[in-house]
Enzyme design. Sequence first.
Site, mmCIF file in Angstrom:
data_model
loop_
_atom_site.group_PDB
_atom_site.id
_atom_site.type_symbol
_atom_site.label_atom_id
_atom_site.label_comp_id
_atom_site.label_asym_id
_atom_site.label_seq_id
_atom_site.Cartn_x
_atom_site.Cartn_y
_atom_site.Cartn_z
ATOM 1 N N GLU A 6 0.898 -1.168 -0.008
ATOM 2 C CA GLU A 6 -0.053 -0.094 -0.087
ATOM 3 C C GLU A 6 0.692 1.125 0.036
ATOM 4 O O GLU A 6 0.203 2.578 -0.176
ATOM 5 C CB GLU A 6 -0.939 -0.069 1.250
ATOM 6 N N SER A 7 2.191 1.161 0.421
ATOM 7 C CA SER A 7 2.861 2.328 0.227
ATOM 8 C C SER A 7 3.100 2.940 -1.109
ATOM 9 O O SER A 7 3.604 3.968 -1.164
ATOM 10 C CB SER A 7 4.263 1.993 0.896
#
Lengths: 247, 247, 284, 284
Positions: free
Chosen positions: B51-52
């Site tokens: 998700e980064s």
Amino acid sequence: MSAYTSDEMMTVAAARRLRNGAVCFVGIGLPSAACNLARLTHAPDLVLIYESGTVGTRPHVLPLSIGDGELAETARSVIPLPEIFTHYLQRGRVDVGFLGAAQVDRVGGLNSTVIGPYAAPQVRLPGAGGAPEIAAHAREVLVVMKQSTRTFVERLDFRTSAGRVRALITDLGVMEPGADGELVLTQVYAGVTVEQVRAACGWPLRVAARIAPVAPPTPEELAVLRDLQTRTRAAHAARVRLDGVGA
Amino acid sequence: MSAYTSDEMMTVAAARRLRNGAVCFVGIGLPSAACNLARLTHAPDLVLIYESGTVGTRPHVLPLSIGDGELAETARSVIPLPEIFTHYLQRGRVDVGFLGAAQVDRVGGLNSTVIGPYAAPQVRLPGAGGAPEIAAHAREVLVVMKQSTRTFVERLDFRTSAGRVRALITDLGVMEPGADGELVLTQVYAGVTVEQVRAACGWPLRVAARIAPVAPPTPEELAVLRDLQTRTRAAHAARVRLDGVGA
Amino acid sequence: MIPAFLPLRDAIAAHVRDGLTVALEGFTHLIPFAAGHEIIRQRRRDLTLVRMTPDLIYDQLIGMGCARALVFSWGGNPGVGSLHRLRDAIEQQWPGPLAIDEHSHAGMAVRYAAGAAGLPFGILRGYTGTDLAAANAAHIRPITCPFTGETLTALPALTPDVTILHAQRADREGNVWLRGIVGASREAAMAARTLVVTVEEVVDALDAPMNAFVIPGWQVAAISAVPGGAYPSYALGHYPRDNAFYQAWDGIARTRESFTAWMATHVLGTADHAAFLRSVGGTG
Amino acid sequence: MIPAFLPLRDAIAAHVRDGLTVALEGFTHLIPFAAGHEIIRQRRRDLTLVRMTPDLIYDQLIGMGCARALVFSWGGNPGVGSLHRLRDAIEQQWPGPLAIDEHSHAGMAVRYAAGAAGLPFGILRGYTGTDLAAANAAHIRPITCPFTGETLTALPALTPDVTILHAQRADREGNVWLRGIVGASREAAMAARTLVVTVEEVVDALDAPMNAFVIPGWQVAAISAVPGGAYPSYALGHYPRDNAFYQAWDGIARTRESFTAWMATHVLGTADHAAFLRSVGGTG
């Protein structure tokens, strides 16, 4: 160098309105010429944003399209187009937006969509582009248009963008909104009479009590503008050959 | 190499569920271990999205955080986090999402927010992170959690993400939803009895008519997983010194 | 036009005032620790702290009593466990009560993006079937698509008074280049009323590739050169994340006493970030 | 996983079918002319063409009768004047009627972004005080902010059946790197059900900097190597925009006869893009 055209006067008058450091949302054509003239004369730190996604660009020649490679190569950053409209324009980061149009009305409303009815136009014009949101979100909107009774009209055929104009700069003079929002003639260029301006306007034009004089283009302004336009014409005339491509 | 832990069995069971080429939205910890184990064994073309903002990443050591530099440096592309959630997850481009939680209920609802009332919790947990939208938008959701009556509960203290689970992989076996959505025990690991699984579950657990056997970790799976974890522990234990920074 | 190049102490004193809404962004990477420590040294109070992932720096700000509210989506020590000071504030109101406005990651991203776009709200397909909307009805509401009739979720825009970012590099015009994992930094920067940036280095020319994430200098209020300013988070190309420090923080922050003593020594007891780095053994 | 590497003829035949909604994007830069010409050669019909700025390639597609509808925000020859074939279609229904779904640039960007995000609609502060909403009520509707009560404008998402882009480079996994002015290409790509890409070159390694605009190969259906594929638009780093051709187009397209003759010779009369380039004097 004392002779100059009314187009040149109009471009110079528009350029002079730009304070150094302002963030300008620049359209193609006359606005692009005016902004770059300002940048190359009194406003070297003008921030030019073109809707193609080029922020802080410093083109050496004027772009023909809004997305010429020249704009990308001289930009501080090149970002996706949607961010130009959201992060910059809609978020309120643009000081000055420039617009032109096929028709303008007495409150600065603009039409660049159709002549005639929308569903069956006599002339289909290019359309809105960035205009509606530039008109809505730039802190200050400048319109640059050559005057004629055909284009300065009592009633727009289509309202492409709402009237919210700080100044309408024509080839004869400058109009600015009065307290009620109707445009008032506030400046005429040297050698132009108020009657000439009125005659080239399709509505009964209000005239300010005091008409400010406009200094003609300085030799420096004319030289920089003509130099820019000469460079530009030469650059745009060259046909491109792809012989090396894919080799 | 015949001995292995229940954590290792759980990681291997999760890894085996990933078909080569699938696009996986990976969380930190056990999901990250399982996805990378799969990538390093039977599924070399697994696409891992963290998700980064790292898409198609192939870390050599497991990240401690979801945004370790290792993930960026081995990624096919590094994009802004909002695009991970809009362009990839919400647009439906993620095949498999992995979740864990502090509590799970019999329909696969998950709690990672609070133990006790929301306004005055006994234990404040980290919160939702990406879980609600992973649960909503991934084509297939896998949950990995160690079993206990404290964590496999009759009633969640807070519903952080809705139940929409393809498989709940525990340290004892695997549960999958029946026709009515309630989880049913479908697999138990070698050496584990159905009664053990039932005893470690806080609701009366349904059991499938036929319980499928699960092969123990292969020597290759174990070797790759242990090697990965050894590399990872060594990398995370090293203190960082900044002596060269700003010099 | 060109941002003020200031020592960090002066940049924080000028822009971070008691009671403001402040976002220190950076997703695991480029977390502005030095700026957070300076806010603690200046004993700011009643801040509304905004961040997707509060991380250690917010644990410290909360534990030192700087915050009255927290807007967030995941409050843990990544890969390690709890943020004990955040937990203590919510569970025991120590050192004071902490109001929370809680979302998912997707929701926080939407809220920043709406603020960056100058919109009053943003939309997503999210929160469905969860207890989040009921727990935070002031900030999570249904909205109906005027074309399809589908019900979606609306969230109000986030427009921090001040956003603080850490970046690798600025040039002398104040143009800032962030490289690597950027999280929601772009949206947090564009949403802010005031943007303050710390950088690893100030250079004559950025040398950023075309289409890099460059923030124009005219959007930045102040820039402070703070080498190591993201430590124990990291700055790609400069130094890696100190994962061992993140693991050690679990013990430091576990009790009020050990936390307070550590902060007194390493943050309040140091004059600036260079001294902080020496005191934790990161340099010297 | 890895996209099909196909001759352009096969890529178009496989993915662009009569009646589909097709977006050829690229804002002035990287306009997929070669793909557009191939659609004309294959005599596709009843397409709904989507593009912010129709440009010459849509003038050609419309004039050759490939389109039944146009979704757009600015239909001119930039810096030159009208698109005569577009005008003729709207003003005189030649070669057939053309339905239009017309927006501003900001609106088109919002529509693509909503499609890219998997949302049914997007919002903006726009169209206020204009006649656009009245002219296009099916696609422009008011929406009320559930937090502030403010009225904004909602627009339905665009999700083209096929988006076609031109890029400088792809690698052998099909990862595609676009560099320079990208317009709404990212959003048009992510909004599409099927993505087809033409590239200047296929290389072993992209060598794109971190944070570059790289589309993962697994999202691309087909890739065709077409050197010069954006000409007379341009590909930064490969060849500049042929501004002189854009100026010449004004004369070519002004009458039905001169247009039809030019298309017969240079597009229908050429087998592929390499032959097209030779025929217009761009190479050879």
